[in-house]
Design a protein around this motif. Structure first.
Motif, PDB file in Angstrom:
ATOM      1  N   ASN A 296      88.000  17.896  26.670  1.00  0.00           N
ATOM      2  CA  ASN A 296      88.191  16.679  27.464  1.00  0.00           C
ATOM      3  C   ASN A 296      89.513  16.701  28.222  1.00  0.00           C
ATOM      4  O   ASN A 296      90.378  15.865  28.030  1.00  0.00           O
ATOM      5  CB  ASN A 296      88.143  15.439  26.552  1.00  0.00           C
ATOM      6  N   SER A 353      79.799  13.824  24.697  1.00  0.00           N
ATOM      7  CA  SER A 353      79.909  12.400  24.978  1.00  0.00           C
ATOM      8  C   SER A 353      79.578  11.632  23.701  1.00  0.00           C
ATOM      9  O   SER A 353      79.138  12.219  22.709  1.00  0.00           O
ATOM     10  CB  SER A 353      78.944  11.994  26.100  1.00  0.00           C
ATOM     11  N   ASN A 458      74.231  12.462  31.328  1.00  0.00           N
ATOM     12  CA  ASN A 458      75.433  13.168  31.774  1.00  0.00           C
ATOM     13  C   ASN A 458      75.147  14.160  32.905  1.00  0.00           C
ATOM     14  O   ASN A 458      75.984  14.987  33.228  1.00  0.00           O
ATOM     15  CB  ASN A 458      76.075  13.897  30.599  1.00  0.00           C
TER      16      ASN A 458
END
Length: 569
Positions: A296, A353, A458
């Motif tokens: 991330n 996610s 996503n």
């Protein structure tokens, strides 16, 4: 637990015969694992309150996710040990099957039909090696330093190599264990190279240090180019990519899958059950935390090491499905099925996610349970066919199967018409295979639906389409197995030696019974049934798969809670 287990082992050496030591050791190991579950469950409150604590100077850490999967590994391992802690078949005579008769008398018999002399009941090292593997697996789940990571993965791997070659009289098992050892050593080289590059680039071995550097490098790339001149994030990506290759080898994800079908097929089915499940759980949970804390962030370029996992997911979906269509050996089919399902898990991992991590945790748990049930049923079918002989066109092929004592069921054709021999076991296997396919309302459907939903949300449209197509195609080889079980005629006949044979047993009164009469009982081969341990295990696992829709709330809530804790430190 170490002190207790040592005392148990010393006592067992004093009070039992050598032939029964292995069985007693397995039962003691189950008790040890259940006690370890209790300890981990008791410590779960601490990790939830503190959201994780460091242990041994940062070498390990205890978080809600590590504690939950410690408990899960202990339960799965204890269930697998039931296969060697009890004989697979028993004599069941209705008049002497009550609880009262069980406590006041002992049912004594001597027959080869129970197969009490199987090799799995004579290897006393088996439970000890499994304990070493479980220690390595739990350490790897909790590892937070590249030194402890490497030591944990090697402790787990060396135990698996020994376990694969444990059946000394099996040439196939020995050769498969050697293959596993050589390719496992190669994968360890990749892990060692990746960890050495990480240390050379950053000067630290602690994973928390890499997470901090990752955050700082993203800030540096966003605001200025001079904040971290000494550090190049490209090196971190390359190092983690090389290290991930080693872990993909260990879990047999494509394109590093080539060893697993041969090894799964050659080693005894009882060992395959353990090798196929436990090793994957520990490595995937370690990868979960590694991916979450190192993916991330943003670079001045778009490359991140998790793209390698996406590519592996794509290949696993394709290879596990296409090559599975041509298999005629049941354990090779299970191996390609595992590769295909790894594609789903790696896809959920790579997305990283909130929804995908929840889907990954749930998918890993349900697939481990489904896979365990599939192998236990396969072993039970092999035990139930012990008094039968094949009298069909493939009689010579069945009789000439290598290592058939350790793996009675090797070919899919051996399952032909099994529904007419044992309808309950056949239905249980069908439910498990339907869960693999993802047919509602079985638990496999919800797992696949969660992964595909996360991928679509996503933007991974192409991989979602590939996953749907491969899932539909893979249904072909599962349905082929079900077709042979239910719609083909079986070619088994009862062995002539047992057809008209009347067997004898003795009812010996226990010390609590005041009546000292000894009764003789006669029974036939039809009175020999599946043991209670296998029957209860298969019943519970199958009902979990079948009735998940009624008990879904606790499991889904737990996976969501673990994910929320992870995303909100």
């Amino acid at each position: 637990m170490t002190i207790f287990s040592l005392l148990f082992l010393l006592l067992s050496n004093a009070v039992t015969f050598r032939r029964e030591k292995s069985i007693l050791y397995s039962k003691q190991t189950i008790i040890i694992l259940l006690c370890s579950c209790f300890i981990a469950l008791k410590n779960l409150n601490v990790s939830f309150l503190d959201k994780g604590i460091g242990l041994y100077g940062g070498l390990f850490h205890a978080t809600p996710i590590t504690q939950v999967f410690h408990i899960f590994i202990f339960f799965i391992s204890a269930t697998i040990l039931l296969l060697t802690a009890f004989y697979p078949r028993k004599v069941w005579v209705k008049n002497y099957a009550s609880f009262y008769a069980l406590f006041v008398s002992k049912f004594s018999y001597d027959t080869n039909l129970i197969n009490k002399m199987g090799q799995q009941f004579r290897i006393i090292e088996y439970p000890l090696i499994i304990l070493f593997i479980i220690i390595g697996a739990t350490f790897l789940v909790s590892a937070s330093d590249i030194v402890s990571v490497f030591l944990s993965i090697e402790l787990q791997s060396y135990g698996l190599y020994l376990l694969s070659t444990l059946y000394r009289n099996s040439e196939l098992s020995t050769s498969a264990g050697l293959t596993y050892f050589l390719l496992g050593g190669l994968s360890s080289c990749f892990i060692l190279l990746g960890t050495s590059l990480l240390y050379a680039n950053s000067g630290t071995t602690n994973l928390d240090g890499y997470y901090v550097i990752t955050c700082l490098s993203s800030i540096a790339n966003e605001y200025t180019n001079n904040m971290l001149d000494w550090y190049k994030p490209f090196y971190l990506n390359i190092s983690l990519l090389i290290m991930s290759v080693g872990f993909l080898f260990k879990i047999s994800a494509a394109p590093f899958h080539f060893w697993s079908p041969d090894v799964y097929d050659a080693i005894p089915t009882i060992v395959t059950t353990f090798v196929a499940i436990i090793a994957k759980i520990s490595i995937l949970i370690f990868l979960l935390e590694l991916i979450h804390y190192t993916s991330n962030f943003y670079f001045s370029f778009s490359f991140t090491w998790t793209y390698g996992l996406l590519f592996s997911s794509f290949l696993s979906l394709i290879i596990g499905t296409v090559l599975g269509l041509t298999q005629f050996r049941i354990k090779r089919l299970y191996a390609y099925s595992t590769i295909s399902h790894l594609g789903f898990m790696l896809l959920a991992l790579s997305i990283n996610s909130l929804e995908s991590i929840q889907a990954f945790i749930f998918y890993l748990m349900q697939y481990s349970v489904s896979n365990l049930n599939a192998f236990v049923i396969l072993i039970s079918i092999g035990s139930s066919l012990y008094p039968f002989v094949n009298n069909g066109n493939l009689k010579e092929q069945y009789n000439n199967l290598r290592d058939r004592n350790n793996s009675p069921i090797q070919l899919i054709n051996q399952l032909k018409g099994y529904f007419y021999l044992n309808p309950v076991l056949a239905l249980s296997l069908a439910i498990t295979l339907f869960s693999f396919v993802g047919i509602p309302p079985l638990v496999g459907f919800f797992a696949k639906q969660m992964v595909l939903s996360a991928a679509l949300d996503n933007g991974y449209v192409f991989l979602t389409l590939i996953a749907i197509l491969t899932s539909v195609i893979s249904a072909v080889y599962y349905l082929n197995v079900i077709k042979q079980i239910f719609f083909d005629k079986h070619e088994y006949i009862l062995n002539k030696e047992f057809t008209d044979t009347t067997l004898h047993a003795t009812i010996v009164p226990s010390i609590y019974n005041k009546v000292n009469t000894v009764n003789d009982v006669s029974f036939t081969v039809k009175d020999i049934v599946l043991s209670s341990s296998l029957a209860i295990t298969i019943s519970i696992l199958t009902l979990i798969l079948l009735l998940f829709i009624f008990i879904s709330t606790p499991v889904l809530s737990m996976s969501r809670l673990l994910t929320l804790i992870m995303f909100n430190p």
